[in-house]
Write a protein that holds these residues in place. Structure first.
Motif, PDB file in Angstrom:
ATOM      1  N   GLN A   1      16.438  15.547  60.165  1.00 44.10           N
ATOM      2  CA  GLN A   1      16.588  16.724  59.306  1.00 44.10           C
ATOM      3  C   GLN A   1      15.261  17.324  58.864  1.00 44.10           C
ATOM      4  OE1 GLN A   1      19.540  18.080  58.412  1.00 44.10           O
ATOM      5  NE2 GLN A   1      20.599  16.525  59.618  1.00 44.10           N
ATOM      6  N   LEU A   2      14.255  16.450  58.670  1.00 47.40           N
ATOM      7  CA  LEU A   2      12.991  16.894  58.068  1.00 47.40           C
ATOM      8  C   LEU A   2      11.820  16.306  58.846  1.00 47.40           C
ATOM      9  CD1 LEU A   2      13.884  15.424  54.566  1.00 47.40           C
ATOM     10  CD2 LEU A   2      14.258  17.800  55.204  1.00 47.40           C
ATOM     11  N   PRO A   3      10.716  17.039  58.986  1.00 49.57           N
ATOM     12  CA  PRO A   3       9.547  16.408  59.603  1.00 49.57           C
ATOM     13  C   PRO A   3       9.140  15.188  58.774  1.00 49.57           C
ATOM     14  CG  PRO A   3       9.016  18.616  58.770  1.00 49.57           C
ATOM     15  CD  PRO A   3      10.480  18.416  58.568  1.00 49.57           C
ATOM     16  N   THR A   4       9.039  14.044  59.431  1.00 45.50           N
ATOM     17  CA  THR A   4       8.823  12.785  58.706  1.00 45.50           C
ATOM     18  C   THR A   4       7.689  11.995  59.357  1.00 45.50           C
ATOM     19  OG1 THR A   4      11.173  12.709  58.161  1.00 45.50           O
ATOM     20  CG2 THR A   4       9.978  10.630  57.978  1.00 45.50           C
ATOM     21  N   ALA A   5       6.811  11.452  58.517  1.00 47.18           N
ATOM     22  CA  ALA A   5       5.706  10.631  59.038  1.00 47.18           C
ATOM     23  C   ALA A   5       5.605   9.346  58.231  1.00 47.18           C
ATOM     24  CB  ALA A   5       4.394  11.403  58.933  1.00 47.18           C
ATOM     25  N   ILE A   6       5.229   8.274  58.906  1.00 48.47           N
ATOM     26  CA  ILE A   6       4.922   7.027  58.192  1.00 48.47           C
ATOM     27  C   ILE A   6       3.412   6.886  58.146  1.00 48.47           C
ATOM     28  CG2 ILE A   6       5.116   4.506  58.285  1.00 48.47           C
ATOM     29  CD1 ILE A   6       7.933   4.816  58.998  1.00 48.47           C
ATOM     30  N   ILE A   7       2.894   6.635  56.966  1.00 47.63           N
ATOM     31  CA  ILE A   7       1.445   6.500  56.790  1.00 47.63           C
ATOM     32  C   ILE A   7       1.192   5.108  56.225  1.00 47.63           C
ATOM     33  CG2 ILE A   7      -0.602   7.470  55.709  1.00 47.63           C
ATOM     34  CD1 ILE A   7       0.602  10.131  55.772  1.00 47.63           C
TER      35      ILE A   7
ATOM     36  N   ILE B   1     -16.297   6.246  55.770  1.00 50.69           N
ATOM     37  CA  ILE B   1     -16.049   7.689  55.972  1.00 50.69           C
ATOM     38  C   ILE B   1     -15.066   8.258  54.932  1.00 50.69           C
ATOM     39  CG2 ILE B   1     -16.509   7.663  58.451  1.00 50.69           C
ATOM     40  CD1 ILE B   1     -13.396   7.769  58.782  1.00 50.69           C
ATOM     41  N   ASP B   2     -15.207   9.553  54.733  1.00 48.29           N
ATOM     42  CA  ASP B   2     -14.361  10.235  53.746  1.00 48.29           C
ATOM     43  C   ASP B   2     -13.015  10.564  54.405  1.00 48.29           C
ATOM     44  OD1 ASP B   2     -13.429  11.667  51.618  1.00 48.29           O
ATOM     45  OD2 ASP B   2     -14.498  13.510  52.164  1.00 48.29           O
ATOM     46  N   TRP B   3     -12.227   9.546  54.602  1.00 49.32           N
ATOM     47  CA  TRP B   3     -10.903   9.747  55.200  1.00 49.32           C
ATOM     48  C   TRP B   3      -9.947   8.742  54.578  1.00 49.32           C
ATOM     49  CZ3 TRP B   3      -9.858  13.903  58.108  1.00 49.32           C
ATOM     50  CH2 TRP B   3      -8.559  13.989  58.607  1.00 49.32           C
ATOM     51  N   ASN B   4      -8.762   9.193  54.250  1.00 48.20           N
ATOM     52  CA  ASN B   4      -7.801   8.307  53.587  1.00 48.20           C
ATOM     53  C   ASN B   4      -6.385   8.858  53.794  1.00 48.20           C
ATOM     54  OD1 ASN B   4      -7.462  10.463  51.702  1.00 48.20           O
ATOM     55  ND2 ASN B   4      -9.265   9.742  50.599  1.00 48.20           N
ATOM     56  N   LYS B   5      -5.409   8.265  53.116  1.00 46.32           N
ATOM     57  CA  LYS B   5      -4.029   8.718  53.311  1.00 46.32           C
ATOM     58  C   LYS B   5      -3.834  10.171  52.849  1.00 46.32           C
ATOM     59  CE  LYS B   5      -1.586   4.259  53.222  1.00 46.32           C
ATOM     60  NZ  LYS B   5      -0.426   3.530  52.672  1.00 46.32           N
ATOM     61  N   GLY B   6      -4.605  10.584  51.855  1.00 53.97           N
ATOM     62  CA  GLY B   6      -4.512  11.970  51.389  1.00 53.97           C
ATOM     63  C   GLY B   6      -4.963  12.944  52.465  1.00 53.97           C
ATOM     64  N   LYS B   7      -6.069  12.584  53.134  1.00 53.85           N
ATOM     65  CA  LYS B   7      -6.573  13.444  54.215  1.00 53.85           C
ATOM     66  C   LYS B   7      -5.564  13.472  55.356  1.00 53.85           C
ATOM     67  CE  LYS B   7     -11.008  14.201  52.982  1.00 53.85           C
ATOM     68  NZ  LYS B   7     -11.783  15.412  53.053  1.00 53.85           N
ATOM     69  N   ALA B   8      -4.923  12.321  55.602  1.00 51.28           N
ATOM     70  CA  ALA B   8      -3.928  12.257  56.681  1.00 51.28           C
ATOM     71  C   ALA B   8      -2.751  13.187  56.370  1.00 51.28           C
ATOM     72  CB  ALA B   8      -3.442  10.819  56.868  1.00 51.28           C
ATOM     73  N   VAL B   9      -2.338  13.235  55.099  1.00 45.45           N
ATOM     74  CA  VAL B   9      -1.246  14.133  54.710  1.00 45.45           C
ATOM     75  C   VAL B   9      -1.671  15.592  54.959  1.00 45.45           C
ATOM     76  CG1 VAL B   9       0.024  15.050  52.712  1.00 45.45           C
ATOM     77  CG2 VAL B   9      -0.158  12.589  53.038  1.00 45.45           C
TER      78      VAL B   9
ATOM     79  N   ASP C   1      -2.016   4.599  48.426  1.00 50.41           N
ATOM     80  CA  ASP C   1      -1.146   5.784  48.418  1.00 50.41           C
ATOM     81  C   ASP C   1      -1.585   6.781  47.351  1.00 50.41           C
ATOM     82  OD1 ASP C   1       0.624   4.784  50.441  1.00 50.41           O
ATOM     83  OD2 ASP C   1       1.370   3.371  48.945  1.00 50.41           O
ATOM     84  N   GLU C   2      -2.399   6.304  46.416  1.00 52.16           N
ATOM     85  CA  GLU C   2      -2.841   7.179  45.327  1.00 52.16           C
ATOM     86  C   GLU C   2      -3.624   8.384  45.852  1.00 52.16           C
ATOM     87  OE1 GLU C   2      -1.973   7.185  42.200  1.00 52.16           O
ATOM     88  OE2 GLU C   2      -0.776   5.353  42.343  1.00 52.16           O
ATOM     89  N   ASP C   3      -4.369   8.195  46.972  1.00 50.23           N
ATOM     90  CA  ASP C   3      -5.128   9.334  47.529  1.00 50.23           C
ATOM     91  C   ASP C   3      -4.169  10.458  47.937  1.00 50.23           C
ATOM     92  OD1 ASP C   3      -7.745   8.180  47.367  1.00 50.23           O
ATOM     93  OD2 ASP C   3      -7.234   6.891  49.070  1.00 50.23           O
ATOM     94  N   ALA C   4      -3.018  10.056  48.472  1.00 50.13           N
ATOM     95  CA  ALA C   4      -2.031  11.065  48.890  1.00 50.13           C
ATOM     96  C   ALA C   4      -1.348  11.687  47.668  1.00 50.13           C
ATOM     97  CB  ALA C   4      -0.998  10.427  49.815  1.00 50.13           C
ATOM     98  N   PHE C   5      -1.004  10.837  46.678  1.00 54.56           N
ATOM     99  CA  PHE C   5      -0.391  11.380  45.449  1.00 54.56           C
ATOM    100  C   PHE C   5      -1.326  12.413  44.812  1.00 54.56           C
ATOM    101  CE2 PHE C   5       1.664   6.926  44.676  1.00 54.56           C
ATOM    102  CZ  PHE C   5       2.709   7.238  45.516  1.00 54.56           C
ATOM    103  N   LYS C   6      -2.605  12.080  44.845  1.00 55.12           N
ATOM    104  CA  LYS C   6      -3.593  12.925  44.169  1.00 55.12           C
ATOM    105  C   LYS C   6      -3.688  14.297  44.855  1.00 55.12           C
ATOM    106  CE  LYS C   6      -8.165  12.414  42.085  1.00 55.12           C
ATOM    107  NZ  LYS C   6      -8.538  13.795  42.204  1.00 55.12           N
ATOM    108  N   VAL C   7      -3.692  14.281  46.188  1.00 59.49           N
ATOM    109  CA  VAL C   7      -3.762  15.545  46.921  1.00 59.49           C
ATOM    110  C   VAL C   7      -2.573  16.430  46.540  1.00 59.49           C
ATOM    111  CG1 VAL C   7      -3.365  16.507  49.252  1.00 59.49           C
ATOM    112  CG2 VAL C   7      -5.131  14.791  48.905  1.00 59.49           C
ATOM    113  N   LEU C   8      -1.388  15.838  46.503  1.00 61.06           N
ATOM    114  CA  LEU C   8      -0.193  16.644  46.186  1.00 61.06           C
ATOM    115  C   LEU C   8      -0.215  17.114  44.741  1.00 61.06           C
ATOM    116  CD1 LEU C   8       2.676  14.787  48.085  1.00 61.06           C
ATOM    117  CD2 LEU C   8       1.122  16.550  48.889  1.00 61.06           C
ATOM    118  N   ARG C   9      -0.666  16.234  43.840  1.00 58.54           N
ATOM    119  CA  ARG C   9      -0.684  16.605  42.416  1.00 58.54           C
ATOM    120  C   ARG C   9      -1.774  17.645  42.140  1.00 58.54           C
ATOM    121  NH1 ARG C   9       0.183  14.844  36.889  1.00 58.54           N
ATOM    122  NH2 ARG C   9       1.602  13.179  37.441  1.00 58.54           N
TER     123      ARG C   9
END
Ligand SMILES: O=P(O)(O)OC[C@H]1O[C@H](O[C@H]2O[C@H](CO)[C@@H](O)[C@H](O)[C@H]2O)[C@H](O)[C@@H](O)[C@@H]1O
Length: 368
Positions: A128-134, A271-279, A305-313
């Motif tokens: 139903q939705l584009p879905t990714a596992i990180i 390097i400056d790469w994390n789950k937030g950058k992946a999102v 996962d906080e890096d990804a939460f932070k990007v969205l917030r």
């Protein structure tokens, strides 16, 4: 990639606009901080004994401290209607962490299997939705657990992405990506942010395995672009030793750094790469970088996962949902107690999406 909060198209007076979210709620609790002083202290905090929060089902949350915490991080199940209201007419993109989110935490990392029921639910979501596992695990390892070709995967904390072939490449920070046919019947993009670190990571892994082999219960896991040093099965008196050995080897590799997960030390490139950058990368590839047409939802349980939460917030772009049975500080906006609540949330999301699609089909046929 522009921040949604600066997007001139964002409508501040829209009740379903992320601009209007009230994130000023004050929490009268002493929470487990995101960052603490000293590795040993961090090791003790990294996976605390759960305060019992639910009555065995996922519905009742009785612990008063936990209940107070959910004033700041409301249950995503209770707030379900509120969450999907923001997704109306938009494409919801789903990002899921693996360990502790789709599979319960177990003592032996190789046994962290996903239930068939959860697999079915995730598959339905991906249809139903584009879905990714990180995940922090290597991409191959997480695929071996999940076994679904309908998803996109980002392993090694987002440093190894198999994503859609999109129009843009602006989120790659100048690093290159290649196209491949790894996903059945679909061309995909493979993006690896830290290829030059592979020999270094391998060397670090071998040295640390050697160095920790006498510590009973210690386990060093090679996750391709990062290394996990597990101490869940190590007696607490030896945790200092695990930390010491890891830091000793780390001193030889100034281009590697240490972060912390659930009873695990994680070693990864600087390097400056994390789950937030992946999102951000995946949203860009999916052509969903604008909050006008997309609502990303990220569900995860761990500090990485906080890096990804932070990007969205920070970008007021979407919602982070923290999976936790204990109160802790987070950049997420909502919470779920455990993987069984994650499953419940995903089921409801799939049902809602199907209803939304059939409503819009009905409306369209009515207009003709
Ligand atoms: O990003 P994730 O998918 O959450 O991966 C993070 C780490 O997860 C795994 O370790 C954690 O789960 C294990 C199995 O339940 C548990 O034994 C361990 O204590 C946890 O830290 C995985 O083994 C690590 O490599 C990942 O980095």
């Amino acid at each position: 990639m522009g921040s949604c909060s600066n997007d001139s198209s964002s409508e501040n007076d829209d009740p379903a606009s992320l601009e209007n979210l009230d994130d000023e709620l004050v929490l009268p609790l002493k929470l487990m901080p995101l960052h603490t002083n000293g590795w040993l202290h961090d090791m003790k905090l990294s996976s605390p004994t759960a305060v019992r929060v639910s009555n065995g089902s996922s519905s009742g949350t009785f612990d008063p401290i936990y209940r107070a915490w959910t004033k700041k991080y409301p249950s995503a199940l209770n707030a379900f209607d509120h969450i999907v209201a923001y997704g109306k007419g938009k494409k919801i993109a789903l990002f899921l962490d693996y360990d502790g989110t789709l599979s319960p935490i177990v003592d032996e990392p190789d046994n962290a299997v996903m239930s068939d029921q959860m697999r079915e639910v995730v598959k339905n979501a991906a249809l139903q939705l584009p879905t990714a596992i990180i995940s922090g695990r290597s991409r191959d390892k997480v695929f071996d657990f999940v076994k679904l070709t309908e998803l996109y995967y980002a392993g090694s904390h987002g440093m190894d992405i198999m994503g859609p072939v999109g129009k843009h490449d602006s989120a790659t920070d100048g690093r290159s990506s290649t196209n491949s046919n790894e996903k059945q019947g679909e061309e995909v993009k493979i993006f690896q942010a830290a290829t030059e670190f592979l020999p270094m990571i391998d060397e670090f892994f071998r040295l640390l395995v050697e160095k920790t082999k006498a510590i009973e219960g210690a386990k060093v896991e090679n996750n391709k672009f990062c290394v996990s040093v597990h101490y869940r099965n190590v007696a607490e008196k030896d945790w200092q030793l695990v930390s010491q050995c890891t830091n000793d080897v780390l001193k030889l590799y100034p281009r590697l750094r240490l972060t912390h997960g659930r009873k695990v030390l994680e070693v990864r490139p600087v390097i400056d790469w994390n789950k937030g950058k992946a999102v951000e990368f995946l949203l860009d590839s999916l052509d969903l970088a604008s909050c006008k047409n997309a609502l990303p939802i990220y569900i995860g349980d761990d500090r990485t996962d906080e890096d990804a939460f932070k990007v969205l917030r920070d970008d007021k772009r979407g919602f982070g949902i923290l999976v936790s049975s204990v109160p802790k500080d987070s950049h997420a906006m909502y919470s779920l107690v455990d993987p069984s609540e994650v499953m419940e949330f995903l089921k409801r999301l799939v049902m809602w999406k199907k209803e939304e699609a059939s409503d819009s089909r009905f409306l369209n046929s009515d207009r003709q």
